[in-house]
Design a protein around this motif. Structure first.
Motif, PDB file in Angstrom:
ATOM      1  N   ASP A  38       0.844  -1.188   0.000  1.00 32.54           N
ATOM      2  CA  ASP A  38       0.000   0.000   0.000  1.00 32.54           C
ATOM      3  C   ASP A  38       0.885   1.246   0.000  1.00 32.54           C
ATOM      4  O   ASP A  38       2.116   1.152  -0.070  1.00 32.54           O
ATOM      5  N   ARG A  39       0.275   2.421   0.097  1.00 29.41           N
ATOM      6  CA  ARG A  39       1.045   3.665  -0.017  1.00 29.41           C
ATOM      7  C   ARG A  39       2.083   3.806   1.092  1.00 29.41           C
ATOM      8  O   ARG A  39       3.158   4.372   0.870  1.00 29.41           O
ATOM      9  N   THR A  56       1.791  -0.800  -6.795  1.00 23.41           N
ATOM     10  CA  THR A  56       0.674  -0.873  -5.859  1.00 23.41           C
ATOM     11  C   THR A  56       0.292  -2.331  -5.669  1.00 23.41           C
ATOM     12  O   THR A  56       0.661  -3.201  -6.468  1.00 23.41           O
ATOM     13  N   PHE A  75      -1.250   8.459  -3.485  1.00 18.07           N
ATOM     14  CA  PHE A  75       0.130   8.150  -3.130  1.00 18.07           C
ATOM     15  C   PHE A  75       0.916   9.442  -3.001  1.00 18.07           C
ATOM     16  O   PHE A  75       0.477  10.506  -3.451  1.00 18.07           O
ATOM     17  N   LEU A  84       0.746   1.344 -11.181  1.00 15.68           N
ATOM     18  CA  LEU A  84      -0.554   0.883 -10.702  1.00 15.68           C
ATOM     19  C   LEU A  84      -0.855  -0.478 -11.314  1.00 15.68           C
ATOM     20  O   LEU A  84      -0.838  -0.642 -12.534  1.00 15.68           O
ATOM     21  N   TYR A 106       0.212   7.890 -11.900  1.00 18.86           N
ATOM     22  CA  TYR A 106       0.999   6.664 -12.014  1.00 18.86           C
ATOM     23  C   TYR A 106       1.762   6.649 -13.331  1.00 18.86           C
ATOM     24  O   TYR A 106       1.264   7.098 -14.361  1.00 18.86           O
TER      25      TYR A 106
END
Length: 350
Positions: A38-39, A56, A75, A84, A106
């Motif tokens: 995750d971020r 991601t 993000f 992504l 992205y």
């Protein structure tokens, strides 16, 4: 023999026409991992390497289109370069999700054709798509028409009883004709029935040679590989056969490994960041996240493996795991855990 293809309108283009000009060779990436990358995880990993490509976790196309975009797709700029990964099998929805991903910032859109979880099987996407390469090609074509950033695919060498020589060639041929900029291959089969996602990462035997042969067949296309790679020395060896390598759980459980990526893989000259500075950056990041309504545990859970194998690592893990979930927990917990491991190191040196 391979099964007849479905009647999808896959564009007829030559490999030379679709060879990517904006997807570099000799690339190191941290693999997309559901519930992990995750971020917060990506921001943490970025502290160790400036050049590795980060992914991601898989985001289903419907979620990207209809969900809370800041929560699902948001993000930090510091995460770049970041890609992504999308899940789905509807070319129209994937194209729309790709547009949203590009607009969000992205730098690459990747299609998941390798996940064997029950969730993707119920939606007939992920590794299930190995059985319908023309559907993958149609999705790639739709996404390529929708965005200007690279569109890539991540797959397995085959699923279930497929002949991997036929299955992987069929998929690669179709996606490259459709314009894919890169194909990342997890060098194992996936068994859709009978094995759990964890078992699918461990039980099917690795077949690196199969991926090497695919690269030999497509010398002008980017072929990357992952699966079972544990060290940067192994990664560098694979890079003599393919264009890119991905590490997943090895990097997640031992993020210190990423400190040498820029130097060993990319030939960088800058000194890696010190652990002191990484801890300070993560504390500042954590406090900012908490101020926005987040919790320490959202960040700290990705940091548990930081001192993997080092003296005091158990104490570091204990403090983060137990105290990060307490009400009002702040970056002070990270600092306390770091002081504890420094104390162990000082005692051993004395």
């Amino acid at each position: 023999m391979s099964k007849p293809r479905e009647n999808w309108n896959v564009p007829q283009v030559t490999e030379k026409t679709v060879t990517s000009k904006n997807y570099k060779r000799n690339l190191f990436a941290v693999a997309p991992m559901i519930d992990w990358t995750d971020r917060h995880c990506r921001f943490f990993h970025r502290q160790f390497t400036r050049q590795a490509l980060l992914y991601t976790e898989m985001i289903v196309a419907d979620a990207a289109i209809h969900g809370d975009r800041d929560r699902i797709l948001g993000f930090a700029e510091a995460e770049h370069p970041v890609a992504l990964q999308l899940g789905g099998s509807d070319p129209v929805k994937l194209a729309e999700a790709a547009r949203i991903g590009e607009a969000t910032g992205y730098q690459e859109i990747n299609l998941n054709v390798g996940c064997p979880s029950d969730r993707v099987q119920s939606g007939t996407f992920g590794a299930c798509l190995m059985k319908t390469p023309a559907v993958v090609a149609a999705s790639v074509q739709a996404m390529k028409q929708a965005v200007a950033v690279p569109v890539t695919v991540k797959c397995r060498i085959g699923v279930d009883e497929q002949d991997t020589q036929v299955a992987l060639d069929d998929l690669a041929d179709d996606v490259f004709k459709a314009g894919a900029d890169a194909l990342w291959v997890h060098a194992r089969k996936a068994w859709l029935k009978g094995l759990s996602p964890k078992e699918n990462r461990e039980i099917p035997p690795l077949d690196y040679d199969r991926v090497y042969r695919l690269k030999q067949k497509h010398p002008n296309q980017f072929i990357g590989m992952n699966g079972g790679i544990q060290t940067l020395d192994e990664a560098r060896e694979h890079l003599s056969h393919v264009d890119g390598v991905m590490l997943g759980r090895a990097a997640y459980h031992n993020p210190m490994l990423l400190l040498d990526v820029d130097r060993i893989i990319h030939g960088g000259k800058d000194a890696p960041r010190s652990i002191d500075s990484i801890i300070e950056r993560m504390c500042a990041y954590t406090d900012a996240h908490i101020e926005r309504g987040g919790r320490l545990s959202h960040v700290a859970r990705h940091m548990v493996g930081l001192f993997h194998g080092a003296p005091g690592a158990r104490r570091w893990r204990q403090i983060l795991s137990t105290e990060a979930n307490q009400a009002g927990a702040s970056s002070a917990v990270i600092r306390r855990a770091y002081e504890a491991i420094q104390s162990v190191s000082a005692d051993e040196a004395a």
